[in-house]
Design a protein around this motif. Structure first.
Motif, PDB file in Angstrom:
ATOM      1  N   GLU A 224       0.853  -1.200   0.000  1.00  0.00           N
ATOM      2  CA  GLU A 224       0.000   0.000   0.000  1.00  0.00           C
ATOM      3  C   GLU A 224       0.881   1.239   0.000  1.00  0.00           C
ATOM      4  O   GLU A 224       1.779   1.376   0.842  1.00  0.00           O
ATOM      5  CB  GLU A 224      -0.931   0.023   1.205  1.00  0.00           C
ATOM      6  CG  GLU A 224      -1.776   1.290   1.254  1.00  0.00           C
ATOM      7  CD  GLU A 224      -3.041   1.145   2.088  1.00  0.00           C
ATOM      8  OE1 GLU A 224      -3.280   2.043   2.912  1.00  0.00           O
ATOM      9  OE2 GLU A 224      -3.773   0.149   1.913  1.00  0.00           O
ATOM     10  N   THR A 225       0.606   2.136  -0.944  1.00  0.00           N
ATOM     11  CA  THR A 225       1.328   3.398  -1.061  1.00  0.00           C
ATOM     12  C   THR A 225       0.342   4.539  -0.924  1.00  0.00           C
ATOM     13  O   THR A 225      -0.743   4.516  -1.528  1.00  0.00           O
ATOM     14  CB  THR A 225       2.046   3.492  -2.425  1.00  0.00           C
ATOM     15  OG1 THR A 225       2.924   2.375  -2.564  1.00  0.00           O
ATOM     16  CG2 THR A 225       2.830   4.783  -2.536  1.00  0.00           C
ATOM     17  N   VAL A 226       0.715   5.539  -0.141  1.00  0.00           N
ATOM     18  CA  VAL A 226      -0.134   6.722   0.051  1.00  0.00           C
ATOM     19  C   VAL A 226       0.588   7.928  -0.513  1.00  0.00           C
ATOM     20  O   VAL A 226       1.751   8.179  -0.178  1.00  0.00           O
ATOM     21  CB  VAL A 226      -0.447   6.947   1.546  1.00  0.00           C
ATOM     22  CG1 VAL A 226      -1.268   8.218   1.734  1.00  0.00           C
ATOM     23  CG2 VAL A 226      -1.182   5.747   2.123  1.00  0.00           C
ATOM     24  N   TRP A 227      -0.124   8.648  -1.413  1.00  0.00           N
ATOM     25  CA  TRP A 227       0.413   9.901  -1.955  1.00  0.00           C
ATOM     26  C   TRP A 227      -0.314  11.073  -1.322  1.00  0.00           C
ATOM     27  O   TRP A 227      -1.550  11.084  -1.207  1.00  0.00           O
ATOM     28  CB  TRP A 227       0.217   9.955  -3.472  1.00  0.00           C
ATOM     29  CG  TRP A 227       1.202   9.135  -4.262  1.00  0.00           C
ATOM     30  CD1 TRP A 227       2.263   8.436  -3.785  1.00  0.00           C
ATOM     31  CD2 TRP A 227       1.189   8.950  -5.679  1.00  0.00           C
ATOM     32  NE1 TRP A 227       2.935   7.811  -4.817  1.00  0.00           N
ATOM     33  CE2 TRP A 227       2.310   8.113  -5.994  1.00  0.00           C
ATOM     34  CE3 TRP A 227       0.382   9.392  -6.717  1.00  0.00           C
ATOM     35  CZ2 TRP A 227       2.600   7.717  -7.296  1.00  0.00           C
ATOM     36  CZ3 TRP A 227       0.670   8.994  -8.014  1.00  0.00           C
ATOM     37  CH2 TRP A 227       1.768   8.171  -8.309  1.00  0.00           C
ATOM     38  N   GLN A 228       0.465  12.095  -0.963  1.00  0.00           N
ATOM     39  CA  GLN A 228      -0.127  13.350  -0.529  1.00  0.00           C
ATOM     40  C   GLN A 228       0.875  14.469  -0.809  1.00  0.00           C
ATOM     41  O   GLN A 228       2.050  14.215  -1.079  1.00  0.00           O
ATOM     42  CB  GLN A 228      -0.522  13.317   0.935  1.00  0.00           C
ATOM     43  CG  GLN A 228       0.601  13.017   1.902  1.00  0.00           C
ATOM     44  CD  GLN A 228       0.079  12.855   3.327  1.00  0.00           C
ATOM     45  OE1 GLN A 228      -1.053  13.211   3.629  1.00  0.00           O
ATOM     46  NE2 GLN A 228       0.912  12.336   4.202  1.00  0.00           N
ATOM     47  N   GLY A 229       0.401  15.689  -0.781  1.00  0.00           N
ATOM     48  CA  GLY A 229       1.264  16.812  -1.143  1.00  0.00           C
ATOM     49  C   GLY A 229       1.354  16.947  -2.650  1.00  0.00           C
ATOM     50  O   GLY A 229       0.340  16.949  -3.344  1.00  0.00           O
ATOM     51  N   ARG A 230       2.582  17.053  -3.159  1.00  0.00           N
ATOM     52  CA  ARG A 230       2.798  17.225  -4.597  1.00  0.00           C
ATOM     53  C   ARG A 230       3.775  16.146  -5.080  1.00  0.00           C
ATOM     54  O   ARG A 230       4.879  16.019  -4.551  1.00  0.00           O
ATOM     55  CB  ARG A 230       3.349  18.612  -4.885  1.00  0.00           C
ATOM     56  CG  ARG A 230       3.437  18.958  -6.362  1.00  0.00           C
ATOM     57  CD  ARG A 230       3.796  20.428  -6.508  1.00  0.00           C
ATOM     58  NE  ARG A 230       3.913  20.848  -7.889  1.00  0.00           N
ATOM     59  CZ  ARG A 230       4.237  22.087  -8.263  1.00  0.00           C
ATOM     60  NH1 ARG A 230       4.459  23.012  -7.328  1.00  0.00           N
ATOM     61  NH2 ARG A 230       4.324  22.415  -9.532  1.00  0.00           N
ATOM     62  N   VAL A 231       3.304  15.375  -6.082  1.00  0.00           N
ATOM     63  CA  VAL A 231       4.054  14.236  -6.585  1.00  0.00           C
ATOM     64  C   VAL A 231       4.337  14.459  -8.065  1.00  0.00           C
ATOM     65  O   VAL A 231       3.432  14.834  -8.818  1.00  0.00           O
ATOM     66  CB  VAL A 231       3.255  12.927  -6.392  1.00  0.00           C
ATOM     67  CG1 VAL A 231       4.010  11.745  -6.979  1.00  0.00           C
ATOM     68  CG2 VAL A 231       2.930  12.704  -4.919  1.00  0.00           C
ATOM     69  N   GLN A 232       5.575  14.225  -8.508  1.00  0.00           N
ATOM     70  CA  GLN A 232       5.912  14.344  -9.918  1.00  0.00           C
ATOM     71  C   GLN A 232       6.315  12.978 -10.450  1.00  0.00           C
ATOM     72  O   GLN A 232       7.115  12.258  -9.838  1.00  0.00           O
ATOM     73  CB  GLN A 232       7.041  15.340 -10.164  1.00  0.00           C
ATOM     74  CG  GLN A 232       7.323  15.541 -11.650  1.00  0.00           C
ATOM     75  CD  GLN A 232       8.130  16.792 -11.934  1.00  0.00           C
ATOM     76  OE1 GLN A 232       7.987  17.795 -11.235  1.00  0.00           O
ATOM     77  NE2 GLN A 232       8.974  16.734 -12.965  1.00  0.00           N
ATOM     78  N   VAL A 233       5.785  12.640 -11.614  1.00  0.00           N
ATOM     79  CA  VAL A 233       6.039  11.351 -12.247  1.00  0.00           C
ATOM     80  C   VAL A 233       6.787  11.586 -13.547  1.00  0.00           C
ATOM     81  O   VAL A 233       6.266  12.242 -14.457  1.00  0.00           O
ATOM     82  CB  VAL A 233       4.720  10.597 -12.496  1.00  0.00           C
ATOM     83  CG1 VAL A 233       4.989   9.274 -13.212  1.00  0.00           C
ATOM     84  CG2 VAL A 233       3.983  10.354 -11.180  1.00  0.00           C
ATOM     85  N   ASP A 234       8.004  11.040 -13.650  1.00  0.00           N
ATOM     86  CA  ASP A 234       8.827  11.190 -14.845  1.00  0.00           C
ATOM     87  C   ASP A 234       8.974   9.862 -15.571  1.00  0.00           C
ATOM     88  O   ASP A 234       9.950   9.636 -16.298  1.00  0.00           O
ATOM     89  CB  ASP A 234      10.226  11.719 -14.474  1.00  0.00           C
ATOM     90  CG  ASP A 234      10.162  13.104 -13.850  1.00  0.00           C
ATOM     91  OD1 ASP A 234       9.272  13.877 -14.251  1.00  0.00           O
ATOM     92  OD2 ASP A 234      10.968  13.399 -12.960  1.00  0.00           O
ATOM     93  N   GLY A 235       8.032   8.977 -15.380  1.00  0.00           N
ATOM     94  CA  GLY A 235       8.079   7.670 -16.031  1.00  0.00           C
ATOM     95  C   GLY A 235       6.719   7.021 -15.949  1.00  0.00           C
ATOM     96  O   GLY A 235       5.688   7.682 -16.000  1.00  0.00           O
ATOM     97  N   ILE A 236       6.701   5.692 -15.815  1.00  0.00           N
ATOM     98  CA  ILE A 236       5.462   4.939 -15.694  1.00  0.00           C
ATOM     99  C   ILE A 236       5.436   4.276 -14.325  1.00  0.00           C
ATOM    100  O   ILE A 236       6.337   3.518 -13.973  1.00  0.00           O
ATOM    101  CB  ILE A 236       5.340   3.880 -16.804  1.00  0.00           C
ATOM    102  CG1 ILE A 236       5.277   4.563 -18.180  1.00  0.00           C
ATOM    103  CG2 ILE A 236       4.088   3.025 -16.586  1.00  0.00           C
ATOM    104  CD1 ILE A 236       5.265   3.608 -19.344  1.00  0.00           C
ATOM    105  N   ILE A 237       4.388   4.598 -13.550  1.00  0.00           N
ATOM    106  CA  ILE A 237       4.197   4.010 -12.232  1.00  0.00           C
ATOM    107  C   ILE A 237       3.330   2.766 -12.394  1.00  0.00           C
ATOM    108  O   ILE A 237       2.253   2.822 -13.007  1.00  0.00           O
ATOM    109  CB  ILE A 237       3.520   5.010 -11.284  1.00  0.00           C
ATOM    110  CG1 ILE A 237       4.404   6.238 -11.060  1.00  0.00           C
ATOM    111  CG2 ILE A 237       3.152   4.343  -9.967  1.00  0.00           C
ATOM    112  CD1 ILE A 237       5.688   5.950 -10.332  1.00  0.00           C
ATOM    113  N   ARG A 238       3.757   1.643 -11.817  1.00  0.00           N
ATOM    114  CA  ARG A 238       2.986   0.403 -11.871  1.00  0.00           C
ATOM    115  C   ARG A 238       2.550   0.006 -10.466  1.00  0.00           C
ATOM    116  O   ARG A 238       3.363  -0.014  -9.536  1.00  0.00           O
ATOM    117  CB  ARG A 238       3.808  -0.713 -12.515  1.00  0.00           C
ATOM    118  CG  ARG A 238       4.016  -0.521 -14.005  1.00  0.00           C
ATOM    119  CD  ARG A 238       4.922  -1.593 -14.599  1.00  0.00           C
ATOM    120  NE  ARG A 238       4.934  -1.515 -16.061  1.00  0.00           N
ATOM    121  CZ  ARG A 238       5.694  -0.678 -16.753  1.00  0.00           C
ATOM    122  NH1 ARG A 238       6.513   0.148 -16.107  1.00  0.00           N
ATOM    123  NH2 ARG A 238       5.644  -0.656 -18.067  1.00  0.00           N
ATOM    124  N   VAL A 239       1.248  -0.296 -10.344  1.00  0.00           N
ATOM    125  CA  VAL A 239       0.689  -0.794  -9.088  1.00  0.00           C
ATOM    126  C   VAL A 239       0.244  -2.223  -9.363  1.00  0.00           C
ATOM    127  O   VAL A 239      -0.800  -2.452  -9.977  1.00  0.00           O
ATOM    128  CB  VAL A 239      -0.500   0.072  -8.615  1.00  0.00           C
ATOM    129  CG1 VAL A 239      -1.044  -0.438  -7.290  1.00  0.00           C
ATOM    130  CG2 VAL A 239      -0.092   1.540  -8.506  1.00  0.00           C
TER     131      VAL A 239
END
Length: 815
Positions: A224-239
């Motif tokens: 389990e991953t929790v995102w909050q605030g400001r997140v930048q993605v410079d690729g492909i995120i896999r869940v």
């Protein structure tokens, strides 16, 4: 790099996206869609023949605009034909409508000495630039269509002939013709249409957000991953399967642009095979957007949800912008609620999924939503100002309470499957609703209004029910029917530009409808098979004069119209609100409260009767134009009872410019209730209500009207009004001045015969009331007045001088 296709024998042109400047010459065969992206030029040399394969696919690529094979130009197209060696574009089978045509979508095209045949639309310009010289557009469904205010089209020394339709100018496109012939097209040569106004796309306020707190490249998120605030993605995120990504309220997720194949589409995004929970709040929405300084459509790929059919994925109170496909899911269970998706190539796309979408805004995208082979609940969404609205293929679709408005092509397209379409608004699209190849469904209690060409188009459908719809104000036809088996009944079909219903082949019955004020024909039967149309109301016209059939053309069938109604068929208004302009005609029933929203105009035609169910009423926050005539009054009355308060009221709030003329209001709680509205009421009757009319502020003019048999005829609260030449009699109180009566001018009225008082001043009114020059009946006028003479401390009604006899006042009188 310049790519040259120069051949002596036919060969395939490059399919898909043309990545570099390219030249076609000789014979070129196009077997798949062609896209000329921004920054790329496609040049076609003199004497070239381009043959396009016929295909109606279920393609899902958002960059393409038609299910047919198309040549789409977002960059530049240059056709270098000459009089001696023209360029030919045609379909392989040489049949009309077998390929899409050339689509100039925000691009530029210069076409010299070319001939285009066999297309659905030879040339379509959508907010692009076209110069056509020496062209021939022939044997297409449409010759040339220019759409959008930024389209600029110049047509010189050309011929647009032998098509179904010739030259169409839509939504403010600028078209200049010189030395050009537009004639001999089978159905219509030219047509220009503009919706009442372009549907506005509200720009979402940019969210600054905190500094980037977490940055990812290509990465797998396990557990389990929790995102909050400001997140930048410079690729492909896999869940992966078994993992979950939770995005907290107020989080900003930004995607940088990576375009390795040069097609202009970003490749970074999220791939979810586990579960996604992104639940924002109204105050703290979650934002998914581009990370680029100059943010643009297609900067990133998508939120992909694949093979996640267990627990429901939730996207709620989110903003999704600048994507290729904002949300994209296969074989998944997904709920999308209260979210805004705009400035994407396609807002939402899915297949083989269970999908619930409620309360979303899909506006300003190339395509709003496209789904296939799924079970879909689609409720209370706004789909507006896209090139294409909704497109569902082989779905079990329930669409209820949605607004499909202002889309450049269709509002909604449904092909195959089962569909229940109820209580939706289709307004100001080019085509409202297109349904084809379906085997069962219902289209009930919707509003198909003000679409530029057609309200509903049905083709090759079976077991379809079309009931209780308003089909009005569409540019060409309210309803077009081809190869259909259906029941069409209980609809209001009015004010369509050329015909109410156009029929080619139909097996079913058209009955119990009201056809009123359609342009040329109520029914235009274009096929050879007879049509059963019993028991309809023809708007007071002779059916033979508003039906086009064998009587007019021996090649057509006969419309059997026996048992025609002698008065309007009662029609229940289907929607709780009026969002755009509409005219009510005939016999209208209001079963629940209805609101005319700001910006919309409700016109009520002379002779119309509006019946309200108990507790139902009409709230006008736009504008009401109820303008009857002396011989054709408009009646607002009760559906079920003849006592006072049998229905609610007509409420006008900030409805400036409203007009009520030659109307009857009876059996209401209040006939008219006006707040902060510049209102004119003339030549009208208020009878048998608890209150005839009440108002606050104004200015209001009440003239030549009769208030009779009400508990209160007129009530003013802090009012600014001129009340003149009326008959106010037989009420318990004629005029009740609750507070601040100094803004009233009451003159030349008959105020005799009220059981209590002609004018009664309320306990909180501390201003005098100007009521000079009225008739109070025989005897002392003060006996018909309750004011400061009866109760010290309240205002006085100034009635001297008074008239010595009645005036010719009330309904139909002149001052």
């Amino acid at each position: 790099m310049l790519v040259l296709c120069a051949v002596s024998a036919p060969r395939n042109a490059a399919a898909g996206v043309i990545g570099a400047d390219t030249v076609w010459q000789g014979e070129v065969s196009v077997t798949d869609d062609i896209l000329v992206p921004a920054g790329v030029t496609l040049t076609v040399r003199r004497g070239t023949t381009v043959r396009v394969a016929a295909a109606e696919s279920t393609k899902t690529d958002p960059e393409y605009l038609s299910p047919l094979t198309e040549i789409t130009v977002r960059g530049r197209l240059v056709v270098e034909g000459t009089d001696a060696a023209p360029v030919l574009f045609s379909g392989e089978g040489k049949k009309t409508g077998e390929w899409a045509g050339i689509i100039v979508d925000h691009g530029t095209a210069t076409l010299l000495d070319c001939r285009i045949t066999g297309a659905d639309a030879a040339i379509t310009v959508i907010d692009g630039i076209l110069r056509l010289k020496g062209g021939t557009l022939q044997e297409n469904r449409y010759g040339l269509t220019a759409q959008g205010r930024t389209s600029e089209v110049t047509v010189e020394e050309s011929r647009v002939t032998g098509n179904d339709y010739g030259l169409f100018t839509l939504q403010g496109a600028r078209v200049v013709t010189r030395g050009t012939t537009v004639a001999g097209n089978r159905k219509k040569d030219t047509h220009a249409a503009v919706a009442r106004e372009e549907w506005p796309v509200k720009s979402l306020a940019p969210v600054a957000g905190p500094p980037v707190g977490r940055r990812y490249r290509d990465e797998v998120l396990r557990g389990e991953t929790v995102w909050q605030g400001r997140v930048q993605v410079d690729g492909i995120i896999r869940v992966p399967e078994g993992s979950r990504l939770v995005v907290m309220p107020g989080t900003i997720v930004e995607f940088s642009k990576k375009d390795t194949n040069g097609d202009g589409i970003g490749e970074n995004g999220i791939m979810v095979q586990g579960r996604l929970v992104a639940k924002g709040t109204p105050r703290l929405p979650i934002v998914f957007r581009s990370a680029e300084a100059g943010k643009a459509m297609g900067d990133w790929d998508s939120i992909n949800i694949m093979n996640s059919a267990g627990a429901q994925n939730i996207i709620e109170y989110c903003r999704i912008e600048h994507a290729y496909r904002g949300l994209h899911f296969h074989f998944s269970n997904v709920a999308v609620n209260e979210s805004a998706l705009n400035d994407n190539y396609r807002a939402i796309q899915f297949q083989e999924s269970v999908v619930a979408m409620t309360g979303n805004t899909l506006c300003g995208n190339r395509s709003g939503v496209q789904g296939r082979d799924s079970r879909v609940l689609f409720t209370d969404n706004l789909v507006c100002a896209n090139l294409m609205g909704g497109n569902f293929f082989r779905t079990e679709l329930t669409a209820r309470g949605n607004r499909f408005v202002g889309n450049a092509k269709e509002g909604l397209r449904v092909r195959e499957g089962v569909a229940a379409i109820t209580e939706n608004l289709f307004d100001a699209n080019r085509y409202g609703f297109l349904v084809a190849d379906t085997f069962y469904g219902e289209i009930n209690r919707n509003s198909f209004t003000n679409n530029l060409e057609i309200g509903i188009s049905m083709k090759n459908v079976d077991n379809l029910q079309v009931r209780g719809n308003v089909i009005a104000g569409n540019g060409f036809s309210g309803l077009m029917v081809q190869d259909a088996r259906a029941v069409i009944g209980g609809n209001l079909i009015s004010d369509n530009g050329e015909r109410g219903i156009g029929v080619q082949t139909f097996d079913g019955e058209v009955s119990g409808n009201s056809f009123i004020h359609n342009g040329r024909y109520a029914i235009d039967l274009d096929g050879k098979k007879d049509l059963a149309a019993p028991g309809n109301w023809w708007g007071g016209d002779d059916p033979e004069k508003v039906i086009l059939d064998r009587q007019d053309d021996p090649a057509r069938g006969v419309v059997r119209h026996d048992g025609e109604m002698s008065e309007p068929v009662p029609f229940a208004w289907p929607l709780p609100s009026l969002l755009t302009d509409i005219t009510w005609r005939g016999a209208m029933t209001v079963e629940r409260p209805v609101t005319v929203l700001p910006g919309a105009v409700l016109s009520v035609a002379p002779g119309t009767t509006v019946r309200f169910a108990p507790e139902a009423g009409l709230a006008v926050r736009g504008r009401l134009l109820a303008k009857g005539t002396a011989d054709a009054k408009i009646t607002f009355t009760s559906l079920t009872g003849n006592e006072a308060s049998a229905w609610d009221e007509v409420l006008l709030e900030y409805a400036t410019g409203s007009e009520i003329t030659h109307c009857v209001f009876e059996h209401a709680t209040w006939g008219v209730h006006s707040h902060f509205t510049n209102l004119s009421v003339k030549d009208s009757l208020f009878s048998g209500n608890y209150g005839g009319m009440r108002f606050r502020s104004g200015p209001v003019r009440i003239e030549r009207s009769t208030f009779r048999g009400n508990t209160i005829g007129i009530r003013s609260y802090i009012g600014n009004a001129v009340i003149t030449d009326n008959t106010i009699t037989g009420n318990e109180t004629g005029i009740f001045v609750r507070e601040k009566g100094g803004g009233l001018a009451i003159s030349r009225n008959n105020l005799a015969g009220n059981s209590g008082y002609g004018i009664r001043v309320g306990d909180f009114n501390d201003e005098d009331v100007d009521a000079r020059g009225n008739w109070w009946g025989d005897g002392d006028p003060s006996a018909a007045i309750f004011d400061g003479r009866n109760e010290p401390g309240i205002g006085i009604v100034r009635f001297e001088p008074h008239l010595n006899g009645p005036v010719a006042a009330g309904v139909g009188a002149t001052p």
